[in-house]
Design a protein around this motif. Sequence first.
Motif, PDB file in Angstrom:
ATOM      1  N   GLU A 368      17.938   1.128 -18.912  1.00 59.28           N
ATOM      2  CA  GLU A 368      17.470  -0.325 -18.741  1.00 59.28           C
ATOM      3  C   GLU A 368      16.597  -0.629 -19.859  1.00 59.28           C
ATOM      4  O   GLU A 368      16.389  -1.643 -20.653  1.00 59.28           O
ATOM      5  N   ARG A 377      15.746  -6.863 -14.835  1.00 61.63           N
ATOM      6  CA  ARG A 377      15.353  -6.400 -13.511  1.00 61.63           C
ATOM      7  C   ARG A 377      13.911  -7.109 -13.191  1.00 61.63           C
ATOM      8  O   ARG A 377      13.781  -7.295 -11.861  1.00 61.63           O
ATOM      9  N   PRO A 381      15.726  -9.902 -10.499  1.00 63.39           N
ATOM     10  CA  PRO A 381      16.148  -8.607  -9.818  1.00 63.39           C
ATOM     11  C   PRO A 381      17.340  -9.176  -8.983  1.00 63.39           C
ATOM     12  O   PRO A 381      17.840  -8.306  -8.629  1.00 63.39           O
ATOM     13  N   PHE A 384      20.514  -8.022 -10.598  1.00 60.17           N
ATOM     14  CA  PHE A 384      20.447  -6.720 -11.474  1.00 60.17           C
ATOM     15  C   PHE A 384      20.959  -5.536 -10.272  1.00 60.17           C
ATOM     16  O   PHE A 384      20.620  -5.526  -9.311  1.00 60.17           O
ATOM     17  N   ARG A 386      21.191  -1.496 -10.015  1.00 58.88           N
ATOM     18  CA  ARG A 386      20.643  -0.318 -10.687  1.00 58.88           C
ATOM     19  C   ARG A 386      21.770   0.956 -10.300  1.00 58.88           C
ATOM     20  O   ARG A 386      21.999   1.211  -9.591  1.00 58.88           O
TER      21      ARG A 386
END
Length: 656
Positions: A368, A377, A381, A384, A386
């Motif tokens: 990132e 992020r 968020p 987003f 991960r």
Amino acid sequence: MVATDIFKPSSIPWRYNSRMQTETFPVDLSKLEPLELDPSTGALTDQQKASLQRNIQLCRDAIVFFTALAGAKGLSGHTGGAYDTVPEVLIIRGFIAHGTPIVPVFYDEAGHRVATQYLLSVLNGAMPPEKLLHYREYNSGLPGHPEKLLTPGVEFSSGRLGHLWAFCNGVAMGNPGKAVILLGSDGSQMEGDNAEAARLTVGKQLNVKVLVDDNNVTIAGHPQEYMAGYDLSRTLSGYGLTTETTMGEDLDALYIDLCRAFRDSNPHALVIKRPMAPGILGAEGSPSAHEVLKAETAINYLERRGGYERAIDMLKTAKPEKNPLSFRGSAGVGKNRDDFGKIVCDILDGMTEERRLERIRVFDNDLEGSCGLHHVRKRHPEVFVRGGIMERGNFSAAAGFGSSPDRQSIYATFSAFLEMCVSEITMSRLNFSNVLAHFSHSGVDDMADNTCHFGINSMIADGGVKPGHSDDQTRLYFPVDQHQFAACVKRIFGDPGLRFIFSTRAPVPDILDAAGQPLYKGKPFEPGKDDVIREAPPGGGYVVAMGETVYRALDAVMRLQDRGVAVGLINKPTLNVVDADMMKKLAGAPFVLVAEGWNVKTGLGSRFGSYLLQAGFRGKFNHIGTHKEGCGGLWQQMGYQGLDSEGIERAISALV
């Protein structure tokens, strides 16, 4: 090969240069104590343990010093992973010294831990310790990932992450009766290749010992937090390997478990738990330790250890070597790879949260901070994802979300990893998915990690054929500076299909017009259109350049024009679309040179000559690009490939 071969110098010749003859490595590696360990005994004696502890500390001190020295020079260096694995490396080195049947190569699937390989090369007599003072430097032969036949004593090329378990299966087949070492990591084990390799290891009962440094750290954070359920002990045992879990900083426990692993010829996995960079104040347990230690952290560590005054002085005085080159026709600095996330956030700001959740997903691949997605992020968020170190799976997930016409997926990773995703790209295209994919670290500029990290085969993303009901909507974009980059992202954000946008690791300057003003500032981006940066005088030829080669080519063109050479410059930001109007212009030119940072075998130039012929071109043609394995260092990589201003000037002059 007998067991003692590990202590013989490599067959690759090594010569001191004049500088190294006057240097002294400030960590005295001659203090390493010879140690033979018998895995059949199952326990360390007090004397063996004390010797092993001293050896571990000495090697860890050396790794802290020479990686941090490279970092102080601006070359990065990846301290933590190499520092972590020293205990298991030295124990197994003791097994080999005893005569245990082991292939004496420490295959490491996390290539950035190359400091381990270089330290072993020194300990085995393949090169002098002073060589470590030039870790990751230009033309030092010590790049950021191991490369076979480049560095004395290095017997394998690792690739990036997760590329070696399957390779080790083949090594095991070729060495019956010997164990094969695979130094693993919890980051590398996320890669899907390892699942396939594990099944073959178990299915054929190959004598592979998988030793995983499970420090719960990757670049972007702690995988056991951001990826619930990620448990390597359960995963590896689920494949059918005999799997044990141990505490890596408990030498007695680690030794017992390693003895069990190497006592028989069965496949075995050992999950070695420890915090990242154990014992390093200010770094232990932190994702920052994945990269190189800051000089201050290393100095503090060595001061606490005592006796390393010379090493500390070297760290205090080391400075980055500034790029001495300057370029006419460009100015300023833009960091497109970071700007990508900011631009996306600005677009997302214009949507309601409900609309963002319905329409957008942003997929990170543990990079990132390197691709700009950390901005997403932090600011958004809710959209987003991960995704960990799983480039192929994440691309397909992005394509699945973007398979509805009203949805957009955003995806980002390094350009070198595009090669891993080709099949997923094809399937995404067949599903008419909408994915805006940012591949940073394109080309070779600023790549001390060297050849395996070169993003030079990205043209293969454009491998689609015309579908029955419409045109292929795959587009490849390489904007030239921060202004064109921002305009491009905004313009193509809502477009359908697969859109690949590339940026470099190195910052790029703004392209200036003839009056010295930023050419692309405030200028809208038009997909598929090429731009004239400098017109050629009547009867002149042209350079067609892309990305980071444009400002270098501009410098070369301006210098040649000053000397009366009739040459102009074209910027091609849309790489896989032929601009018919520009081709008419180029078809009448006496020569055309394509200059690019991508592979001469697969890049823009490999196609452009055909485009010219189809347009009726009858002049001279050549294309230059990356054509050699890397040389280490940073900006020097471009000149090494003949892609600096002087190299481009020479290539133009050869056509005039």
